[in-house]
Design an enzyme around this catalytic site. Structure first.
Site, PDB file in Angstrom:
ATOM      1  N   GLY A  73      -9.391   2.065   8.205  1.00  0.00           N
ATOM      2  CA  GLY A  73      -8.799   3.094   7.359  1.00  0.00           C
ATOM      3  C   GLY A  73      -7.693   3.887   8.014  1.00  0.00           C
ATOM      4  N   SER A  74      -6.848   3.243   8.831  1.00  0.00           N
ATOM      5  CA  SER A  74      -5.786   4.000   9.506  1.00  0.00           C
ATOM      6  C   SER A  74      -4.733   4.491   8.511  1.00  0.00           C
ATOM      7  CB  SER A  74      -5.144   3.168  10.622  1.00  0.00           C
ATOM      8  OG  SER A  74      -4.422   2.078  10.110  1.00  0.00           O
ATOM      9  N   ASN A  75      -4.427   3.698   7.485  1.00  0.00           N
ATOM     10  CA  ASN A  75      -3.487   4.172   6.463  1.00  0.00           C
ATOM     11  C   ASN A  75      -4.108   5.290   5.622  1.00  0.00           C
ATOM     12  OD1 ASN A  75      -0.864   2.788   6.560  1.00  0.00           O
ATOM     13  ND2 ASN A  75      -2.076   0.920   6.339  1.00  0.00           N
ATOM     14  N   ARG A 108     -18.208 -11.226  -8.944  1.00  0.00           N
ATOM     15  CA  ARG A 108     -17.054 -10.329  -8.786  1.00  0.00           C
ATOM     16  C   ARG A 108     -16.950  -9.342  -9.954  1.00  0.00           C
ATOM     17  NH1 ARG A 108     -12.370 -10.463  -5.831  1.00  0.00           N
ATOM     18  NH2 ARG A 108     -12.925 -12.538  -5.055  1.00  0.00           N
ATOM     19  N   MET A 111     -10.070  -5.461   1.526  1.00  0.00           N
ATOM     20  CA  MET A 111     -10.027  -6.908   1.678  1.00  0.00           C
ATOM     21  C   MET A 111     -10.721  -7.628   0.525  1.00  0.00           C
ATOM     22  SD  MET A 111      -8.220  -6.862   4.292  1.00  0.00           S
ATOM     23  CE  MET A 111      -8.133  -8.604   4.667  1.00  0.00           C
ATOM     24  N   LEU A 158      -8.196  -8.109  -6.334  1.00  0.00           N
ATOM     25  CA  LEU A 158      -8.546  -7.488  -7.602  1.00  0.00           C
ATOM     26  C   LEU A 158      -8.229  -8.451  -8.743  1.00  0.00           C
ATOM     27  CD1 LEU A 158      -7.135  -3.897  -7.027  1.00  0.00           C
ATOM     28  CD2 LEU A 158      -9.464  -4.729  -6.618  1.00  0.00           C
ATOM     29  N   ASN A 188      -0.506  -1.040  -2.848  1.00  0.00           N
ATOM     30  CA  ASN A 188      -0.968  -1.757  -1.669  1.00  0.00           C
ATOM     31  C   ASN A 188       0.140  -1.728  -0.626  1.00  0.00           C
ATOM     32  OD1 ASN A 188      -2.805  -3.381  -0.140  1.00  0.00           O
ATOM     33  ND2 ASN A 188      -1.572  -5.181  -0.624  1.00  0.00           N
ATOM     34  N   HIS A 209       1.563  -4.110   2.642  1.00  0.00           N
ATOM     35  CA  HIS A 209       1.455  -5.446   3.234  1.00  0.00           C
ATOM     36  C   HIS A 209       2.328  -5.503   4.483  1.00  0.00           C
ATOM     37  CE1 HIS A 209       0.651  -9.727   3.312  1.00  0.00           C
ATOM     38  NE2 HIS A 209       1.922  -9.932   3.556  1.00  0.00           N
ATOM     39  N   ASP A 256       0.225 -10.132  -3.600  1.00  0.00           N
ATOM     40  CA  ASP A 256       1.357  -9.529  -2.881  1.00  0.00           C
ATOM     41  C   ASP A 256       2.681  -9.753  -3.608  1.00  0.00           C
ATOM     42  OD1 ASP A 256      -0.387  -8.695  -0.852  1.00  0.00           O
ATOM     43  OD2 ASP A 256      -0.160 -10.578   0.244  1.00  0.00           O
TER      44      ASP A 256
END
Length: 199
Positions: free
Chosen positions: A11-13, A64, A89, A92, A106, A108, A144
């Protein structure tokens, strides 16, 4: 701005976003944090900071759709303006994304559309590019591939490996994510094709 955070790891972001809010750089409130992994360091940080934190372990669900239904239930209760994926990770589904069109972000670790998917830094090294970077984009039904909000370039140095490049890209990710959220919260914007256009 009401923000939900989805994460799977350190969770650094997420921490960079939280710190920007604390500094007054980003006018936002983190209304919930959701992790699909009970051992994620990021969810421990969320609890330490007194945030509304939820573990929804995908391994305990039969499918899912069942897992996503529970995530969506929490999100609907939290009423976020935007959902920031911070090392989440899980892919969706199109049905999930359709619930929040142009509201899920997101980041990337490449200059998309180059090197989508996993191991983007290794892909960049293997290809031999001289410039890589990071991309903040809206999430759509493709991998992405959603409209681009912010990009930052990072030089690929002689002698770099995937790890050293990833470290320098991550430094830029923290600023790029905050920049994207500030822009979305303070400026008029619209989507044209694969670009987010700011007034």
């Amino acid at each position: 701005m009401r923000l939900a955070i989805l994460l799977s790891g350190r969770g650094s972001n997420f921490a960079a976003i939280h710190d920007a809010i604390q500094r007054g750089e980003l006018e936002a409130e983190i209304v919930c944090v959701i992790s699909n992994r009970p051992d994620a360091p990021g969810i421990e940080r969320a609890r330490e900071w007194g945030l509304d934190a939820h573990v929804i372990d995908h391994r305990t669900f039969a499918s899912r759709p069942a897992h996503e239904y529970e995530v969506l239930r929490i999100l609907e209760r939290a009423r976020p303006d935007f959902i920031a994926l911070a090392g989440y990770m899980r892919l969706l589904s199109a049905e999930f994304v359709a619930k929040y069109p142009h509201r899920i972000l997101n980041i990337h670790p490449s200059l998309l559309p180059s090197f989508p998917g996993v191991d983007a830094q290794k892909q960049a090294i293997d290809y031999g590019v001289r410039v890589s970077g990071c991309t903040v984009h809206f999430v759509d039904e493709n991998l992405d591939a959603g409209p681009i909000i912010v990009q930052r370039a990072v030089e690929v140095r002689d002698g770099d490996d995937a790890g050293s490049l990833a470290g320098r890209i991550l430094e830029q990710e923290h600023g790029a994510y905050v920049e994207a959220l500030v822009k979305l919260g303070t400026r008029a914007w619209h989507v044209e094709g694969r670009r987010v256009i700011f007034a």
